[in-house]
Design a protein around this motif. Structure first.
Motif, PDB file in Angstrom:
ATOM      1  N   GLY A 174       0.777  -1.233   0.000  1.00 45.82           N
ATOM      2  CA  GLY A 174       0.000   0.000   0.000  1.00 45.82           C
ATOM      3  C   GLY A 174       0.805   1.277   0.000  1.00 45.82           C
ATOM      4  N   PRO A 175       1.755   1.444   0.935  1.00 46.43           N
ATOM      5  CA  PRO A 175       2.514   2.696   0.979  1.00 46.43           C
ATOM      6  C   PRO A 175       3.362   2.944  -0.264  1.00 46.43           C
ATOM      7  CG  PRO A 175       2.708   1.488   3.054  1.00 46.43           C
ATOM      8  CD  PRO A 175       2.063   0.558   2.069  1.00 46.43           C
ATOM      9  N   HIS A 176       3.621   1.906  -1.039  1.00 41.11           N
ATOM     10  CA  HIS A 176       4.492   2.047  -2.208  1.00 41.11           C
ATOM     11  C   HIS A 176       3.727   2.290  -3.507  1.00 41.11           C
ATOM     12  CE1 HIS A 176       7.822   0.618   0.300  1.00 41.11           C
ATOM     13  NE2 HIS A 176       7.011  -0.338   0.713  1.00 41.11           N
ATOM     14  N   LEU A 177       2.401   2.231  -3.467  1.00 39.39           N
ATOM     15  CA  LEU A 177       1.613   2.383  -4.680  1.00 39.39           C
ATOM     16  C   LEU A 177       1.706   3.803  -5.225  1.00 39.39           C
ATOM     17  CD1 LEU A 177      -1.649   0.440  -3.750  1.00 39.39           C
ATOM     18  CD2 LEU A 177       0.286  -0.357  -5.109  1.00 39.39           C
ATOM     19  N   LYS A 178       1.756   3.926  -6.548  1.00 39.69           N
ATOM     20  CA  LYS A 178       1.689   5.217  -7.221  1.00 39.69           C
ATOM     21  C   LYS A 178       0.260   5.385  -7.712  1.00 39.69           C
ATOM     22  CE  LYS A 178       5.034   6.525  -9.884  1.00 39.69           C
ATOM     23  NZ  LYS A 178       6.031   6.560 -11.000  1.00 39.69           N
TER      24      LYS A 178
END
Length: 244
Positions: free
Chosen positions: A103-107
């Motif tokens: 989640g935190p890495h999604l663009k």
């Protein structure tokens, strides 16, 4: 000059080393992972995860089928198909992506961010498949299968199923196979009116029923669903079905 440019590209690239560790694959070409994390709402041109998702879906199906075929030499085609569907369903992919903490890495585009896209099960499932496609392109089938074997271990219950009661899980599993909604039938009622005991069958088309016993219809139905899922290799919980 060339070395300077390469260094700048590395500095501009997000640090995905922690995510790679959780996935269990270090990318030779990390741009593949970046693309696998890029939603169409944040993509420039065709550089979203959609094509990788298409590829990863096929890689996942092949790798899980390969593992089931080797692990269950006595299983027939129908049994293998049921187990495959239970393991590669969308909920499983979303649960794996959650375990990887993608989640935190999604663009994402602003609309998807505000709409809770980082926790959206549909997006997480798509990204999981896209990552598997990226691993396949980066290092080949065996590398992808190693990751899949760890994340989609045959017969292991995924986190997405643990959060659901057995009846809900059974309904999702049946829908994943394209089957009608499960039904429940009381086959026996015993005991006094103030303390009845129900024996109930959970029925799914083309599958032997699961039989549960409980002090209420609800408990007996939950137990019947749980035992059917356990027998089919979808559920590994040895505990009771639940309480009132």
């Amino acid at each position: 000059m060339g070395a300077t440019r390469r260094g700048k590209r590395r500095a501009d690239r997000p640090d995905l080393s922690t995510l790679e560790e959780k996935i269990g694959h270090r990318f030779a070409d990390q741009e593949l992972l970046v693309r696998a994390l890029t939603h169409v709402s944040a993509a420039t041109g065709p550089e979203s995860y959609q094509r990788l998702e298409f590829l990863g879906d096929r890689v996942l199906g092949l790798a899980v089928a390969d593992g089931l075929f080797a692990a269950l030499p006595g299983a027939d085609e129908g049994d293998l198909s049921r187990r495959l569907s239970g393991l590669v369903r969308r909920e499983s992919c979303a649960a794996v992506a959650t375990a990887w903490d993608v989640g935190p890495h999604l663009k994402l585009g602003a609309g998807e961010v505000y709409g809770g896209g980082r926790r959206n099960p549909a997006i997480l499932a798509d990204v999981c498949e896209a990552i598997l496609g990226a691993i396949f392109l980066d290092a080949g089938y065996e590398a992808a299968k190693t990751v899949i074997d760890r994340a989609f271990a045959a017969g292991n219950e995924v986190e997405g199923t643990r959060t659901r009661d057995p009846k809900s899980a059974l309904q999702e599993w049946a829908q994943g196979l394209g089957l009608p909604t499960p039904t429940y039938a009381v086959v026996e009622r015993a005991g006094p009116d103030h303390a009845p005991i129900f024996r109930i069958e959970a029925r799914v088309l083309g599958v032997a029923p699961g039989v549960g016993v409980g002090g209420s219809k609800r408990l007996a139905e939950q137990e019947a669903a749980r035992l059917l899922l356990m027998r089919e290799g979808v559920w590994r919980d040895e505990g009771a079905a639940g309480t009132e």
